[in-house]
Design an enzyme around this catalytic site. Structure first.
Site, PDB file in Angstrom:
ATOM      1  N   ASP A 183      42.772  32.911  45.941  1.00 45.78           N
ATOM      2  CA  ASP A 183      43.148  34.092  45.577  1.00 45.78           C
ATOM      3  C   ASP A 183      44.534  34.223  45.692  1.00 45.78           C
ATOM      4  O   ASP A 183      45.300  34.224  46.645  1.00 45.78           O
ATOM      5  CB  ASP A 183      42.595  35.176  46.547  1.00 45.78           C
ATOM      6  CG  ASP A 183      42.936  36.659  45.813  1.00 45.78           C
ATOM      7  OD1 ASP A 183      43.469  36.657  44.797  1.00 45.78           O
ATOM      8  OD2 ASP A 183      42.401  37.534  46.585  1.00 45.78           O
ATOM      9  N   HIS A 185      45.997  36.627  44.321  1.00 41.52           N
ATOM     10  CA  HIS A 185      46.281  37.987  44.545  1.00 41.52           C
ATOM     11  C   HIS A 185      47.283  38.854  43.916  1.00 41.52           C
ATOM     12  O   HIS A 185      48.163  39.797  44.280  1.00 41.52           O
ATOM     13  CB  HIS A 185      46.523  38.398  46.354  1.00 41.52           C
ATOM     14  CG  HIS A 185      46.044  39.295  46.724  1.00 41.52           C
ATOM     15  ND1 HIS A 185      46.867  40.642  47.224  1.00 41.52           N
ATOM     16  CD2 HIS A 185      44.609  39.596  46.827  1.00 41.52           C
ATOM     17  CE1 HIS A 185      46.200  41.301  47.750  1.00 41.52           C
ATOM     18  NE2 HIS A 185      44.645  40.847  47.766  1.00 41.52           N
ATOM     19  N   GLU A 209      41.670  33.321  41.800  1.00 33.52           N
ATOM     20  CA  GLU A 209      41.624  34.507  41.300  1.00 33.52           C
ATOM     21  C   GLU A 209      43.037  35.295  41.347  1.00 33.52           C
ATOM     22  O   GLU A 209      44.075  34.893  42.011  1.00 33.52           O
ATOM     23  CB  GLU A 209      41.151  35.190  42.619  1.00 33.52           C
ATOM     24  CG  GLU A 209      40.963  36.911  42.613  1.00 33.52           C
ATOM     25  CD  GLU A 209      39.943  37.186  43.720  1.00 33.52           C
ATOM     26  OE1 GLU A 209      40.029  38.721  44.044  1.00 33.52           O
ATOM     27  OE2 GLU A 209      39.023  36.688  44.157  1.00 33.52           O
ATOM     28  N   GLU A 235      39.392  42.451  39.424  1.00 32.20           N
ATOM     29  CA  GLU A 235      39.269  43.441  40.421  1.00 32.20           C
ATOM     30  C   GLU A 235      39.790  44.713  40.285  1.00 32.20           C
ATOM     31  O   GLU A 235      39.546  45.747  40.850  1.00 32.20           O
ATOM     32  CB  GLU A 235      39.507  42.904  41.934  1.00 32.20           C
ATOM     33  CG  GLU A 235      40.958  42.786  42.213  1.00 32.20           C
ATOM     34  CD  GLU A 235      41.164  42.098  43.536  1.00 32.20           C
ATOM     35  OE1 GLU A 235      41.729  42.799  44.376  1.00 32.20           O
ATOM     36  OE2 GLU A 235      41.101  40.992  43.553  1.00 32.20           O
ATOM     37  N   ASP A 258      34.529  45.342  40.278  1.00 32.18           N
ATOM     38  CA  ASP A 258      34.105  45.770  41.553  1.00 32.18           C
ATOM     39  C   ASP A 258      33.295  47.108  41.417  1.00 32.18           C
ATOM     40  O   ASP A 258      33.724  48.154  40.533  1.00 32.18           O
ATOM     41  CB  ASP A 258      35.407  46.333  42.251  1.00 32.18           C
ATOM     42  CG  ASP A 258      35.063  46.632  43.852  1.00 32.18           C
ATOM     43  OD1 ASP A 258      34.210  47.485  44.036  1.00 32.18           O
ATOM     44  OD2 ASP A 258      35.913  46.084  44.647  1.00 32.18           O
ATOM     45  N   HIS A 285      33.648  41.765  42.834  1.00 30.13           N
ATOM     46  CA  HIS A 285      34.619  41.747  43.713  1.00 30.13           C
ATOM     47  C   HIS A 285      34.121  42.742  44.828  1.00 30.13           C
ATOM     48  O   HIS A 285      33.558  43.809  44.362  1.00 30.13           O
ATOM     49  CB  HIS A 285      35.921  42.365  43.279  1.00 30.13           C
ATOM     50  CG  HIS A 285      37.127  42.621  44.323  1.00 30.13           C
ATOM     51  ND1 HIS A 285      37.135  43.992  44.575  1.00 30.13           N
ATOM     52  CD2 HIS A 285      37.817  41.852  44.881  1.00 30.13           C
ATOM     53  CE1 HIS A 285      38.308  43.841  45.446  1.00 30.13           C
ATOM     54  NE2 HIS A 285      38.575  42.683  45.399  1.00 30.13           N
TER      55      HIS A 285
END
Length: 382
Positions: A183, A185, A209, A235, A258, A285
């Protein structure tokens, strides 16, 4: 049947549960939350409930249309997350009234079990490797880890080497039979992402990700052309309209809607169907609580291109409570050979310990993500 009552419960570690009850005593649960903005979302839920109280909870699509399109200003994380939790609770009531899991109303199951992945922490390579071994010992066959902390627009080669050391330590600890996802992020800027992706290719991540911020999704097609690593994002995208633009642009191999942010169960199922038409996989997610996870599994159960599910059991956020804290039966959370059973009970398939929720709930509960700064004092992405 009408929606008669609604209650909100902010509970540790950072979750918000919604309880809807009908005039004939049926109860449905949802998890409307934006991590770090629980009180803001709670107020949005209260405002949206003005449209829901007194309505027939079985008219899920119609209520979605009212809640989404009934306001001139729509979308975004707060409003869509509030809508998502309400929508989950409506599905829970509808399916409980019929005595079936929600997935039976979405076309039925396409699989018997669902592959899951767990988070691995650890700042140093040896710490990350040790945590990865622990997750494998618990029954996981897929893990995900943060690639890096805060980064500048361009970093020194030392940062790239540090990232590779940590990921290599984890890969060597678990071998090639265990999937390792990374990730970024949204912490990495696109020029630095090119360097990191190139350096990490030999370690064969399952996916990377948020290689760039969702605001910079225009960079994904070019990044995809420069790497063999599948790229994932989603996400922080809301409703089918944002995912439509992402899928049409290309560059993404895995989307991560998500169910507590993107619009709820039915909206995520629609997003997944659109992704299937683009030959894109779905990995919902869910670093959230048991209601959100149960809702995500209803989507997984009925979605052919859903290939793995995030599970937050034991994640570093869960200090005061964990997934099993509020579940009457948490045995299904523990994976066997990397997979968990799909909840088979009516509605979302779980029973919550309402007394534990009421005892833990506190309007004073506040969780906020940290604010990071670079050495020069400027704000960095968390």
């Amino acid at each position: 049947m009408r929606v008669a009552r609604a209650e909100l419960f902010p509970v540790p570690p950072r979750w918000l549960f919604l309880r809807l009850e009908t005039d004939d005593g049926l109860v449905g649960w949802g998890e409307p939350i934006v991590e770090g903005r629980a009180s803001t979302v709670a107020r949005a839920v209260e405002e949206l409930m003005e449209y829901v109280l007194g309505s027939d909870p079985r008219r899920v699509e119609d209520l979605f249309q009212v809640l989404y399109r009934g306001g001139f200003y729509r979308g975004g994380p707060v409003l869509t997350s509030a809508l998502s939790g309400i929508e989950q609770a409506l599905w829970d009531i509808k399916a409980r009234a019929l005595g079936v899991p929600v997935y039976e109303l979405l076309g039925g199951r396409v699989r018997e079990r669902m592959k899951v992945y767990a988070w691995v922490g650890g700042d140093r390579p040896e710490e990350a490797a040790d945590q990865a071994r622990q997750r494998v010992a618990m029954g996981y066959r897929a893990i995900k880890m943060n690639a890096t902390a805060e980064t500048a627009y361009l970093e020194s080669p030392a940062l790239v080497r540090e990232v590779v050391r940590r990921v290599r330590a984890v890969r060597e600890a678990v071998g090639w039979e265990v999937d390792v996802a990374l990730d970024f992020h949204g912490r990495v800027h696109q020029a630095e992402a090119v360097r990191l992706l190139a350096a990490l290719e030999e370690l064969e991540p399952l996916f990377v990700e948020e290689p760039v911020l969702p605001e910079h999704a225009f960079a994904l097609p070019e990044l995809a052309r420069k790497t063999r690593i599948p790229l994932a994002t989603g996400e922080r995208l809301y409703t089918r309209w944002q995912f439509r633009d992402l899928l049409a642009a290309g560059g993404v191999a895995v989307i991560q809607p998500d169910v507590s942010h993107a619009g709820g169960i039915w909206e995520v199922r629609k997003i997944a169907a659109m992704a299937e038409a683009y030959d894109v996989a779905v990995a919902p997610h869910c670093p959230l609580g048991p209601v959100a996870l149960a809702a995500a599994l209803q989507v997984d159960a009925s979605t052919p291109n859903a290939f793995i599910q995030e599970e937050s059991l034991g994640i570093h956020y869960n200090m005061e409570a964990d997934l099993e804290t509020y579940l009457a039966d948490a045995s299904w959370l523990v994976p066997t050979d990397g997979t968990i059973a799909l909840p088979e009970g009516p509605g979302l398939g779980i029973e919550l310990r309402e007394e534990a929720i009421r005892a833990s709930a506190s309007p004073a509960l506040r969780w906020h993500n940290p604010v990071w700064r670079l050495p020069d004092g400027s704000v960095a992405e968390w």
